[in-house]
Design a protein around this motif. Structure first.
Motif, mmCIF file in Angstrom:
data_model
loop_
_atom_site.group_PDB
_atom_site.id
_atom_site.type_symbol
_atom_site.label_atom_id
_atom_site.label_comp_id
_atom_site.label_asym_id
_atom_site.label_seq_id
_atom_site.Cartn_x
_atom_site.Cartn_y
_atom_site.Cartn_z
ATOM 1 N N THR A 28 3.110 6.508 -5.064
ATOM 2 C CA THR A 28 1.915 5.872 -4.486
ATOM 3 C C THR A 28 0.701 6.088 -5.381
ATOM 4 N N THR A 32 -1.402 3.054 -7.253
ATOM 5 C CA THR A 32 -2.829 2.909 -7.008
ATOM 6 C C THR A 32 -3.632 3.024 -8.302
ATOM 7 N N GLU A 42 -9.587 5.028 -2.710
ATOM 8 C CA GLU A 42 -8.145 4.861 -2.888
ATOM 9 C C GLU A 42 -7.418 6.189 -2.673
ATOM 10 N N ILE A 46 -4.537 6.958 0.174
ATOM 11 C CA ILE A 46 -3.219 7.551 -0.078
ATOM 12 C C ILE A 46 -3.004 8.727 0.865
ATOM 13 N N THR A 49 -2.580 7.603 4.514
ATOM 14 C CA THR A 49 -1.298 6.937 4.725
ATOM 15 C C THR A 49 -0.156 7.949 4.746
ATOM 16 N N LEU A 50 -0.146 8.849 3.780
ATOM 17 C CA LEU A 50 0.942 9.816 3.701
ATOM 18 C C LEU A 50 0.917 10.791 4.874
ATOM 19 N N ALA A 99 8.916 3.877 -0.230
ATOM 20 C CA ALA A 99 7.935 4.139 -1.284
ATOM 21 C C ALA A 99 7.393 2.824 -1.836
ATOM 22 N N VAL A 102 4.960 1.366 0.864
ATOM 23 C CA VAL A 102 3.671 2.067 0.924
ATOM 24 C C VAL A 102 2.852 1.782 -0.330
ATOM 25 N N ALA A 103 3.493 1.803 -1.491
ATOM 26 C CA ALA A 103 2.786 1.502 -2.744
ATOM 27 C C ALA A 103 2.217 0.082 -2.708
ATOM 28 N N THR A 104 3.009 -0.864 -2.224
ATOM 29 C CA THR A 104 2.554 -2.249 -2.124
ATOM 30 C C THR A 104 1.376 -2.360 -1.166
ATOM 31 N N ASP A 105 1.480 -1.705 -0.028
ATOM 32 C CA ASP A 105 0.404 -1.717 0.955
ATOM 33 C C ASP A 105 -0.888 -1.176 0.351
ATOM 34 N N LEU A 106 -0.815 -0.061 -0.346
ATOM 35 C CA LEU A 106 -2.005 0.540 -0.944
ATOM 36 C C LEU A 106 -2.616 -0.347 -2.022
#
Length: 148
Positions: A28, A32, A42, A46, A49-50, A99, A102-106
């Protein structure tokens, strides 16, 4: 791998040091920061979210801060590629789609997706062995989620 990495085993030491949670967080963080910039907003996104994930529920705030200090140190010293490669090698198969999601969402959360971020997400789904169909579905859902 550079000459000194071979002699001193620098890269393998980083890979050995990642727990599944650290690998997830590193993915993530790399996503970002893939545009070359990591804002405080940002970083907070992270962390927020985590902290809501089952994987990180038992982690205290201090433990999360130390983990991110470690990951940011690797990012600064070794670069995004070393961080990313160590993370993908350490990330268990059952966390790969999560993963990526979540990475895409961020990446999509700020409403602006740079070419570097697009390239990173494209490389990420392939490096994690996620099918194109699943990756496309994840991106579509995250685009819908981040419309509002």
């Amino acid at each position: 791998m550079g000459l000194f990495d071979k002699m001193f085993g620098t890269q393998s030491q980083i890979q050995d040091a990642f727990s599944p949670a650290e690998a997830f967080a590193a993915i993530t963080l790399a996503a970002t920061a893939s545009d070359g910039y990591l804002s405080e907003e940002e970083a907070r996104a992270i962390s927020s979210t985590l902290s809501r994930m089952r994987l990180f529920r038992s982690y205290s705030n201090d433990v999360i801060i130390r983990m991110f200090d470690k990951l940011l140190g690797i990012l600064r010293r070794e670069g995004i590629d070393v961080l990313f490669n160590a993370a993908k090698e350490s990330l268990p198969d059952d966390l790969r789609e999560a993963a990526f999601a979540v990475a895409t969402d961020l990446v999509l959360a700020d409403g602006v997706v740079s070419q570097e971020e697009r390239d990173f997400l494209n490389d990420l789904y392939q490096a994690l062995g996620i099918s194109c169909d699943i990756a496309t579905q994840i991106v579509q859902v995250m685009l819908i989620k981040n419309r509002g």
